[in-house]
Scaffold this active site. Structure first.
Site, PDB file in Angstrom:
ATOM      1  N   LYS A  81       2.077   9.528   8.671  1.00 57.93           N
ATOM      2  CA  LYS A  81       1.343   9.051   9.850  1.00 57.93           C
ATOM      3  C   LYS A  81       1.948   9.522  11.188  1.00 57.93           C
ATOM      4  O   LYS A  81       1.763  10.670  11.555  1.00 57.93           O
ATOM      5  CB  LYS A  81       1.204   7.524   9.790  1.00 57.93           C
ATOM      6  CG  LYS A  81       0.340   7.068   8.609  1.00 57.93           C
ATOM      7  CD  LYS A  81      -0.236   5.683   8.774  1.00 57.93           C
ATOM      8  CE  LYS A  81      -1.342   5.413   7.772  1.00 57.93           C
ATOM      9  NZ  LYS A  81      -0.905   4.873   6.504  1.00 57.93           N
TER      10      LYS A  81
ATOM     11  N   ASP B  25       9.193   2.695   1.910  1.00 57.82           N
ATOM     12  CA  ASP B  25       8.028   3.433   2.376  1.00 57.82           C
ATOM     13  C   ASP B  25       7.862   3.138   3.869  1.00 57.82           C
ATOM     14  O   ASP B  25       7.398   2.063   4.248  1.00 57.82           O
ATOM     15  CB  ASP B  25       6.797   2.984   1.571  1.00 57.82           C
ATOM     16  CG  ASP B  25       5.503   3.656   2.039  1.00 57.82           C
ATOM     17  OD1 ASP B  25       5.498   4.234   3.141  1.00 57.82           O
ATOM     18  OD2 ASP B  25       4.500   3.579   1.300  1.00 57.82           O
TER      19      ASP B  25
ATOM     20  N   PHE C 290       0.849  -1.190   0.000  1.00 54.74           N
ATOM     21  CA  PHE C 290       0.000   0.000   0.000  1.00 54.74           C
ATOM     22  C   PHE C 290       0.886   1.241   0.000  1.00 54.74           C
ATOM     23  O   PHE C 290       1.751   1.389   0.857  1.00 54.74           O
ATOM     24  CB  PHE C 290      -0.925   0.035   1.218  1.00 54.74           C
ATOM     25  CG  PHE C 290      -1.869   1.212   1.183  1.00 54.74           C
ATOM     26  CD1 PHE C 290      -3.070   1.133   0.485  1.00 54.74           C
ATOM     27  CD2 PHE C 290      -1.540   2.406   1.803  1.00 54.74           C
ATOM     28  CE1 PHE C 290      -3.928   2.228   0.419  1.00 54.74           C
ATOM     29  CE2 PHE C 290      -2.392   3.504   1.746  1.00 54.74           C
ATOM     30  CZ  PHE C 290      -3.587   3.413   1.056  1.00 54.74           C
TER      31      PHE C 290
END
Ligand SMILES: *Cc1c(COP(=O)(O)O)cnc(C)c1O
Length: 407
Positions: free
Chosen positions: A259, A230, A145
């Site tokens: 995040k 990532d 993702f």
């Protein structure tokens, strides 16, 4: 009393009307979240919820932490926004802090994870253009993702998205995780980078093997292609180290953060080494890139994670969480209990993820089910042992109620 009821009714009316004004993009439960503190959220009815989704792996310091409140107050009284055309003090200080604590020399700031990944994809393509005769392909993993912009959706390896918003951005090739042969078969003269998560978060907590990553690193060196990690979900203490790459004895060429870096404030970053400082003015940017409020918050959050050794704490609490989950597993048929630090998951004996999430919510516990057979837990890095015990009590009750048990 009457007045309270009136207000509550009014709130209900407003919410039903207001719901009609929101574009429908998610199935949300009826409650309205109003307040947060530490491990808990409260809705407008005053119900408390123990949050083991950590605001989706975002609220690294817990909900509404004092440091973020203080820095917002201070920075908003000094400078909220100047313009992307100018430096500001928190921007410079935060960039210096991030390069001091990582293997990188350069930082580009943005607001969301997808935007940071867009920056990484653009930098890899620029590198391909100037150093690899126009190579532009990026190899990514199935089940990965990377975000919801068109390019990051194209990079993402999620089968439900295969035919959504076509035509896709071209130039991405997907290979299975921990499969070196498949990756080597995908590398060609068109390849400019390999991009992956070290713990696939949204994919359901799948962990990259150390030998796999070390071999990818060597291959990238041999072929002169970039290794992009990532760390939007794994970064800033989440896996028990400041950055997940530190577990592997490997340095990436590019890393993205999001995040947890803002503790709830929209903030992301793309980091790279000085030899890949290839953008020219105009190539990359954005109105809010390096925005003072975000910079001040990010710097305070990261400093707090360092000062309170929250990576070590996440490691310890993660070990405790996995141990206790294993003790429950026999009774309810939970399997594949896995994770790194406070990025953890387990499999259910039946596809009841959504039902279990709903049952737990009703009992005042927030957990996440990225797919019907999987439950993921990613609480704040500050989670206490007592919070974990409380979560397990509610989880066990909910498992009992929906009738899952070892076969
Ligand atoms: C959440 C996430 C993203 C996207 O971040 P947004 O802030 O939602 O754009 C990208 N990569 C990973 C690994 C993520 O977990």
């Amino acid at each position: 009393m009457l007045q309270t009821l009136d207000t509550q009714e009014k709130e209900q009316d407003i919410s039903e009307e207001a719901e009609q004004s929101l574009l429908f993009t998610a199935n949300r439960p009826k409650m309205i979240m109003e307040r947060g503190e530490g491990m808990y959220l409260w809705d407008t009815e005053g119900n408390a919820y123990l949050d083991f989704s950590g605001g989706w792996a975002v609220t690294s310091l817990g909900h509404s932490p004092a440091v973020v409140q203080d820095v917002l107050k201070e920075q908003s009284g000094t400078l909220i926004h100047s313009s992307p055309a100018f430096y500001n003090k928190p921007m410079l200080e935060f960039a210096k802090l991030l390069t001091d604590i990582s293997c990188f020399d350069k930082v580009f700031f943005a607001s969301s994870g997808a935007e940071a990944n867009e920056g990484a994809i653009k930098l890899a393509r620029k590198y391909g253009a100037v150093r690899l005769n126009g190579a532009y392909e990026i190899i990514t993993l199935t089940n990965s993702f990377h975000g919801r912009t068109l390019a990051t959706m194209s990079a993402t390896g999620k089968s439900q998205w295969d035919h959504l918003y076509e035509p896709k951005v071209s130039g991405f090739r997907h290979v299975p995780i921990n499969d070196l042969d498949a990756c080597f078969a995908a590398i060609s003269e068109n390849t400019c980078a390999i991009m992956l998560e070290l713990v696939q978060g949204e994919g359901g907590i799948h962990i990259v093997d150390q030998s796999y990553l070390q071999t990818l690193r060597k291959a990238c060196d041999v072929y002169g292609i970039l290794l992009i990690i990532d760390e939007i979900q794994t970064g800033i203490g989440r896996t028990g180290r400041m950055f997940a790459y530190e577990h592997y004895g490997v340095e990436p060429d590019i890393m993205t953060l999001g995040k947890g870096i803002g503790g709830g404030f929209p903030l992301s970053a793309m980091l790279t080494k000085k030899q890949y400082d290839l953008f020219e003015p105009g190539d990359q940017g954005g109105t809010y890139c390096g925005q003072p409020l975000a910079m001040a918050v990010g710097r305070a959050v990261v400093q707090e994670v360092i000062d309170r050794k929250l990576g070590d704490h996440a490691h310890m609490q993660g070990e405790y969480l996995l141990l206790q989950l294993r003790r429950l597993s026999g009774t309810f048929g939970l399997s594949k209990i896995r994770g790194k630090g406070l990025l953890t998951a387990f499999d259910l004996p039946a596809p009841v993820g959504a039902e279990l999430v709903a049952r737990c919510l009703h009992k005042g516990l927030i957990i996440n089910s990225p797919s019907p057979f999987v439950i993921r837990l990613m609480p704040a890095l500050t989670v206490a042992t007592a919070d974990i015990d409380q979560m397990l009590l509610i989880l066990a009750e909910a498992c009992k109620e929906i009738g899952i048990a070892a076969s």
